[in-house]
Design a protein around this motif. Sequence first.
Motif, PDB file in Angstrom:
ATOM      1  N   SER A 142       0.832  -1.209   0.000  1.00 42.02           N
ATOM      2  CA  SER A 142       0.000   0.000   0.000  1.00 42.02           C
ATOM      3  C   SER A 142       0.863   1.254   0.000  1.00 42.02           C
ATOM      4  CB  SER A 142      -0.923   0.018   1.217  1.00 42.02           C
ATOM      5  OG  SER A 142      -1.807  -1.070   1.181  1.00 42.02           O
ATOM      6  N   GLU A 143       1.961   1.196   0.732  1.00 49.64           N
ATOM      7  CA  GLU A 143       2.849   2.356   0.781  1.00 49.64           C
ATOM      8  C   GLU A 143       3.510   2.596  -0.564  1.00 49.64           C
ATOM      9  OE1 GLU A 143       4.664   5.792   1.937  1.00 49.64           O
ATOM     10  OE2 GLU A 143       2.895   4.760   2.700  1.00 49.64           O
ATOM     11  N   ARG A 144       3.897   1.549  -1.257  1.00 56.86           N
ATOM     12  CA  ARG A 144       4.497   1.717  -2.581  1.00 56.86           C
ATOM     13  C   ARG A 144       3.507   2.383  -3.530  1.00 56.86           C
ATOM     14  NH1 ARG A 144      10.062   1.661  -3.010  1.00 56.86           N
ATOM     15  NH2 ARG A 144      10.415   0.457  -4.862  1.00 56.86           N
ATOM     16  N   ALA A 145       2.237   2.013  -3.430  1.00 63.73           N
ATOM     17  CA  ALA A 145       1.209   2.646  -4.262  1.00 63.73           C
ATOM     18  C   ALA A 145       1.101   4.131  -3.924  1.00 63.73           C
ATOM     19  CB  ALA A 145      -0.127   1.946  -4.075  1.00 63.73           C
ATOM     20  N   GLU A 146       1.175   4.472  -2.639  1.00 57.02           N
ATOM     21  CA  GLU A 146       1.116   5.891  -2.256  1.00 57.02           C
ATOM     22  C   GLU A 146       2.345   6.642  -2.737  1.00 57.02           C
ATOM     23  OE1 GLU A 146      -0.667   7.644   1.009  1.00 57.02           O
ATOM     24  OE2 GLU A 146      -1.559   5.789   1.777  1.00 57.02           O
ATOM     25  N   VAL A 147       3.500   6.005  -2.670  1.00 59.64           N
ATOM     26  CA  VAL A 147       4.725   6.639  -3.156  1.00 59.64           C
ATOM     27  C   VAL A 147       4.600   6.933  -4.658  1.00 59.64           C
ATOM     28  CG1 VAL A 147       7.194   6.260  -3.618  1.00 59.64           C
ATOM     29  CG2 VAL A 147       6.238   5.730  -1.364  1.00 59.64           C
ATOM     30  N   ALA A 148       4.101   5.967  -5.418  1.00 59.75           N
ATOM     31  CA  ALA A 148       3.923   6.174  -6.859  1.00 59.75           C
ATOM     32  C   ALA A 148       2.979   7.347  -7.121  1.00 59.75           C
ATOM     33  CB  ALA A 148       3.396   4.903  -7.512  1.00 59.75           C
ATOM     34  N   GLU A 149       1.898   7.430  -6.339  1.00 61.50           N
ATOM     35  CA  GLU A 149       0.956   8.542  -6.489  1.00 61.50           C
ATOM     36  C   GLU A 149       1.628   9.873  -6.153  1.00 61.50           C
ATOM     37  OE1 GLU A 149      -3.094  10.080  -4.307  1.00 61.50           O
ATOM     38  OE2 GLU A 149      -2.800   7.920  -4.489  1.00 61.50           O
ATOM     39  N   GLN A 150       2.432   9.904  -5.107  1.00 61.66           N
ATOM     40  CA  GLN A 150       3.140  11.134  -4.745  1.00 61.66           C
ATOM     41  C   GLN A 150       4.143  11.526  -5.826  1.00 61.66           C
ATOM     42  OE1 GLN A 150       2.488  13.199  -2.019  1.00 61.66           O
ATOM     43  NE2 GLN A 150       0.731  11.813  -1.896  1.00 61.66           N
ATOM     44  N   LEU A 151       4.842  10.543  -6.390  1.00 62.45           N
ATOM     45  CA  LEU A 151       5.772  10.842  -7.489  1.00 62.45           C
ATOM     46  C   LEU A 151       5.036  11.510  -8.644  1.00 62.45           C
ATOM     47  CD1 LEU A 151       7.917   7.574  -7.512  1.00 62.45           C
ATOM     48  CD2 LEU A 151       8.786   9.898  -7.095  1.00 62.45           C
ATOM     49  N   ARG A 152       3.868  11.004  -8.973  1.00 63.11           N
ATOM     50  CA  ARG A 152       3.072  11.581 -10.071  1.00 63.11           C
ATOM     51  C   ARG A 152       2.605  12.999  -9.728  1.00 63.11           C
ATOM     52  NH1 ARG A 152       1.771   7.851 -13.844  1.00 63.11           N
ATOM     53  NH2 ARG A 152       2.099   5.681 -13.288  1.00 63.11           N
ATOM     54  N   ASP A 153       2.139  13.196  -8.491  1.00 65.24           N
ATOM     55  CA  ASP A 153       1.684  14.529  -8.079  1.00 65.24           C
ATOM     56  C   ASP A 153       2.819  15.547  -8.141  1.00 65.24           C
ATOM     57  OD1 ASP A 153      -0.859  13.525  -7.601  1.00 65.24           O
ATOM     58  OD2 ASP A 153      -0.689  13.592  -5.408  1.00 65.24           O
ATOM     59  N   ILE A 154       3.981  15.151  -7.652  1.00 69.73           N
ATOM     60  CA  ILE A 154       5.150  16.043  -7.686  1.00 69.73           C
ATOM     61  C   ILE A 154       5.513  16.348  -9.136  1.00 69.73           C
ATOM     62  CG2 ILE A 154       7.617  16.176  -7.187  1.00 69.73           C
ATOM     63  CD1 ILE A 154       6.942  14.438  -4.623  1.00 69.73           C
ATOM     64  N   ALA A 155       5.531  15.330  -9.975  1.00 69.31           N
ATOM     65  CA  ALA A 155       5.885  15.528 -11.386  1.00 69.31           C
ATOM     66  C   ALA A 155       4.909  16.487 -12.075  1.00 69.31           C
ATOM     67  CB  ALA A 155       5.918  14.190 -12.114  1.00 69.31           C
ATOM     68  N   ALA A 156       3.608  16.321 -11.814  1.00 69.36           N
ATOM     69  CA  ALA A 156       2.612  17.207 -12.437  1.00 69.36           C
ATOM     70  C   ALA A 156       2.833  18.653 -12.014  1.00 69.36           C
ATOM     71  CB  ALA A 156       1.200  16.734 -12.094  1.00 69.36           C
TER      72      ALA A 156
END
Length: 164
Positions: A142-156
């Motif tokens: 679950s944490e890896r999924a949240e990390v991926a989401e945060q990476l996308r948010d930061i990138a956007a």
Amino acid sequence: MILTEFNELSRDAALSTLRPALDIPRWQEEIVDARPFTSVQSVQELALTAAQPFTETEIDRALAHHPKIGERDGSESAEARLSRTEQASLGSTSDDDAERLKQGNRDYEERFGHVFLIRAAGRSHPEILAELTRRMKNDPQSERAEVAEQLRDIAALRIEGMLS
């Protein structure tokens, strides 16, 4: 750089432009190959969905460019400059919150094996600490999924800054 310039760059130059936003080549390629874009928002929308899901190796590669939240990376890389700008928006913090964040970072890294990653822009230190506490309860998947989401948010957010 503005959007029209990004649309006109060579493929290699466009890939290099996106690298500081998120160092995942497959993600960069999907965005660059979708040009031309009609708005920065359309680039951001694709940034949030491109190359899904990220692989474990891709996440690890992207995390290698992110300093610990609350700590400043003193290097002159494009990623470090972006991170300093993003974390500067947090403003100053109390000594107590700074110590709690430092300890939280250590606990998180011990539990998950990588830096705690969160979009700092638009958040306060107490909000970040609350998220850190909440995410410590996640299982590793679950944490890896949240990390991926945060990476996308930061990138956007970085794309918006780069192309506006």
